[in-house]
Scaffold this motif. Structure first.
Motif, PDB file in Angstrom:
ATOM      1  N   LEU A  65       0.821  -1.212   0.000  1.00 34.39           N
ATOM      2  CA  LEU A  65       0.000   0.000   0.000  1.00 34.39           C
ATOM      3  C   LEU A  65       0.855   1.263   0.000  1.00 34.39           C
ATOM      4  N   VAL A  66       1.995   1.214   0.633  1.00 35.79           N
ATOM      5  CA  VAL A  66       2.901   2.371   0.586  1.00 35.79           C
ATOM      6  C   VAL A  66       3.448   2.551  -0.819  1.00 35.79           C
ATOM      7  N   GLU A  78       5.610   3.185  -3.875  1.00 38.78           N
ATOM      8  CA  GLU A  78       6.793   4.020  -4.075  1.00 38.78           C
ATOM      9  C   GLU A  78       6.654   5.388  -3.425  1.00 38.78           C
ATOM     10  N   GLY A  79       5.646   5.525  -2.552  1.00 38.75           N
ATOM     11  CA  GLY A  79       5.446   6.799  -1.874  1.00 38.75           C
ATOM     12  C   GLY A  79       6.326   6.937  -0.647  1.00 38.75           C
ATOM     13  N   ALA A  80       6.101   8.016   0.094  1.00 35.27           N
ATOM     14  CA  ALA A  80       6.873   8.265   1.313  1.00 35.27           C
ATOM     15  C   ALA A  80       6.595   7.160   2.334  1.00 35.27           C
ATOM     16  N   ASP A  81       7.649   6.716   3.019  1.00 33.69           N
ATOM     17  CA  ASP A  81       7.531   5.611   3.974  1.00 33.69           C
ATOM     18  C   ASP A  81       8.025   6.093   5.330  1.00 33.69           C
ATOM     19  N   THR A  82       7.060   6.375   6.207  1.00 24.05           N
ATOM     20  CA  THR A  82       7.393   6.817   7.561  1.00 24.05           C
ATOM     21  C   THR A  82       6.566   6.001   8.556  1.00 24.05           C
ATOM     22  N   ILE A 107      -1.975   3.530   7.664  1.00 20.60           N
ATOM     23  CA  ILE A 107      -2.427   2.448   6.793  1.00 20.60           C
ATOM     24  C   ILE A 107      -3.006   1.300   7.620  1.00 20.60           C
ATOM     25  N   ILE A 108      -2.317   0.937   8.688  1.00 23.28           N
ATOM     26  CA  ILE A 108      -2.806  -0.153   9.545  1.00 23.28           C
ATOM     27  C   ILE A 108      -4.167   0.191  10.123  1.00 23.28           C
ATOM     28  N   ALA A 109      -4.339   1.453  10.533  1.00 28.20           N
ATOM     29  CA  ALA A 109      -5.621   1.872  11.099  1.00 28.20           C
ATOM     30  C   ALA A 109      -6.715   1.905  10.032  1.00 28.20           C
ATOM     31  N   VAL A 124      -0.593   1.078 -12.097  1.00 31.20           N
ATOM     32  CA  VAL A 124      -0.057  -0.275 -12.289  1.00 31.20           C
ATOM     33  C   VAL A 124       1.464  -0.255 -12.274  1.00 31.20           C
ATOM     34  N   THR A 125       2.053   0.662 -13.028  1.00 31.72           N
ATOM     35  CA  THR A 125       3.524   0.719 -13.079  1.00 31.72           C
ATOM     36  C   THR A 125       4.123   1.161 -11.750  1.00 31.72           C
ATOM     37  N   GLY A 126       3.397   1.980 -10.996  1.00 33.15           N
ATOM     38  CA  GLY A 126       3.890   2.441  -9.701  1.00 33.15           C
ATOM     39  C   GLY A 126       3.423   1.603  -8.535  1.00 33.15           C
ATOM     40  N   ARG A 127       2.674   0.524  -8.810  1.00 29.22           N
ATOM     41  CA  ARG A 127       2.154  -0.371  -7.772  1.00 29.22           C
ATOM     42  C   ARG A 127       1.316   0.396  -6.747  1.00 29.22           C
ATOM     43  N   ASP A 128       0.471   1.282  -7.251  1.00 30.54           N
ATOM     44  CA  ASP A 128      -0.432   2.041  -6.377  1.00 30.54           C
ATOM     45  C   ASP A 128      -1.740   1.251  -6.280  1.00 30.54           C
ATOM     46  N   MET A 129      -1.761   0.255  -5.398  1.00 27.68           N
ATOM     47  CA  MET A 129      -2.867  -0.702  -5.347  1.00 27.68           C
ATOM     48  C   MET A 129      -4.225  -0.071  -5.032  1.00 27.68           C
ATOM     49  N   PRO A 130      -4.356   0.896  -4.124  1.00 31.13           N
ATOM     50  CA  PRO A 130      -5.688   1.475  -3.901  1.00 31.13           C
ATOM     51  C   PRO A 130      -6.297   2.066  -5.166  1.00 31.13           C
ATOM     52  N   VAL A 131      -5.482   2.692  -6.001  1.00 32.16           N
ATOM     53  CA  VAL A 131      -5.999   3.262  -7.246  1.00 32.16           C
ATOM     54  C   VAL A 131      -6.360   2.148  -8.231  1.00 32.16           C
ATOM     55  N   VAL A 132      -5.519   1.124  -8.325  1.00 27.72           N
ATOM     56  CA  VAL A 132      -5.809  -0.002  -9.226  1.00 27.72           C
ATOM     57  C   VAL A 132      -7.126  -0.666  -8.834  1.00 27.72           C
ATOM     58  N   MET A 133      -7.305  -0.912  -7.555  1.00 27.28           N
ATOM     59  CA  MET A 133      -8.531  -1.552  -7.070  1.00 27.28           C
ATOM     60  C   MET A 133      -9.753  -0.682  -7.370  1.00 27.28           C
TER      61      MET A 133
END
Length: 301
Positions: free
Chosen positions: A34-35, A37-41, A48-50, A262-271
């Motif tokens: 779900l993160v 290629e975005g910022a990972d903090t 995301i967990i919440a 798809v190329t950026g593995r942005d699953m929420p948008v793909v779904m």
């Protein structure tokens, strides 16, 4: 009506479940997916967990996901740092414009060619069939490249890319609509020729009705049912073809967003794109099924 709506809801549930399973079965940790290629903090991971309830049992996570969908919550893209619903809404207009223009071109060309060639000489029908076969056989992206080469690069009549003005819509709509015109034209002409051989056509001719009036008033209505049945297919073809067409012609829209997701593995948008496509397909198919009685009153008693 109730049965058709129930079927549509079942399709939507299946699409939502398939999207959710794709997220769960993707290799790697769900939070990492779900993160993307975005910022990972740590804060983003906790968010995301919440949001997805990843600290709860899987069955609860799934039901919570469906509950959020029922309330129109498509989640958040952590790569673009925006709500998915907001992203889709900002790009839905250009895609709707393209698909409606392509559908109008496909249906109009199919109707004109079918009416002009049904029951005519063999050479005329053969030429129309050959043109339809070519339009169906050639992929939309190749049609688009040919159109760009001739009308943009060589003649300079239309812009190469972008969505500024009606001229920028012509070539992508043609690239997307010509294959649909080929299939619908074949089906519609076959339906017209069968209708013109029915007893009602013989009776109408005996009463002095001209061939053109016979086609317009009676035969065309009988030939519409098989063509309308194909509308579900070309709805899917338009939605799928819009992805490639928008990328090829550099147009904004859901196709561009889907490709980037798809190329950026942005699953929420793909779904969300999968769910939106399913919703459009179900809606159009349901409306067309309900239109059968208006086309032919004998259906449904």
């Amino acid at each position: 009506m109730i049965k058709r709506l129930g079927t549509g809801l079942a399709v939507m549930w299946a699409a939502a479940t398939a999207s959710y399973l794709a997220l769960l079965l993707a290799p790697g940790d769900t939070v990492d997916i779900l993160v993307g290629e975005g910022a990972d903090t740590p804060e983003i991971r906790a968010e995301i967990i919440a949001e997805w309830g990843l600290d709860r049992p899987e069955a609860v996570q799934y039901l919570d996901y469906l509950w959020r969908l029922l309330h129109g919550d498509l989640g958040r893209s952590y790569q673009l740092d925006r709500g998915v619903g907001e992203i889709l809404a900002s790009q839905a207009g250009p895609t709707a414009q393209l698909t409606l223009a392509a559908a109008a071109i496909g249906v109009t060309l199919a109707g004109v060619i079918a009416v002009a060639t049904a029951g005519r000489g063999r050479w005329l029908r053969g030429a129309a069939s050959a043109a339809e076969l070519v339009s169906v056989s050639v992929p939309p992206f190749l049609i688009g490249i040919l159109l760009l080469s001739v009308f943009s690069f060589t003649l300079g009549w239309f812009p190469v890319s972008g969505a500024a003005g009606p001229q920028a819509l012509v070539l992508p709509a043609l690239a997307l609509g010509l294959p649909i015109a080929g299939v619908l034209g074949q089906v519609l002409r076959g339906g017209l020729e069968r209708a013109l051989e029915q007893p009602f056509a013989v009776t109408a001719r005996a009463r002095g009705l001209t061939e053109r009036a016979l086609v317009a008033r009676h035969a065309l209505r009988h030939a519409l049912l098989p063509a309308v049945t194909l509308a579900g297919w070309f709805t899917g073809a338009l939605l799928g073809g819009a992805v490639i067409t928008e990328v090829l012609f550099g147009r904004p829209g859901l196709g561009q967003i889907a490709m980037q997701a798809v190329t950026g593995r942005d699953m929420p948008v793909v779904m969300a794109v999968v769910l939106l496509s399913a919703a459009v397909y179900v809606t159009i198919s349901t409306l067309l099924d309900l239109s059968y009685r208006a086309i032919d009153p004998r259906i449904g008693g």
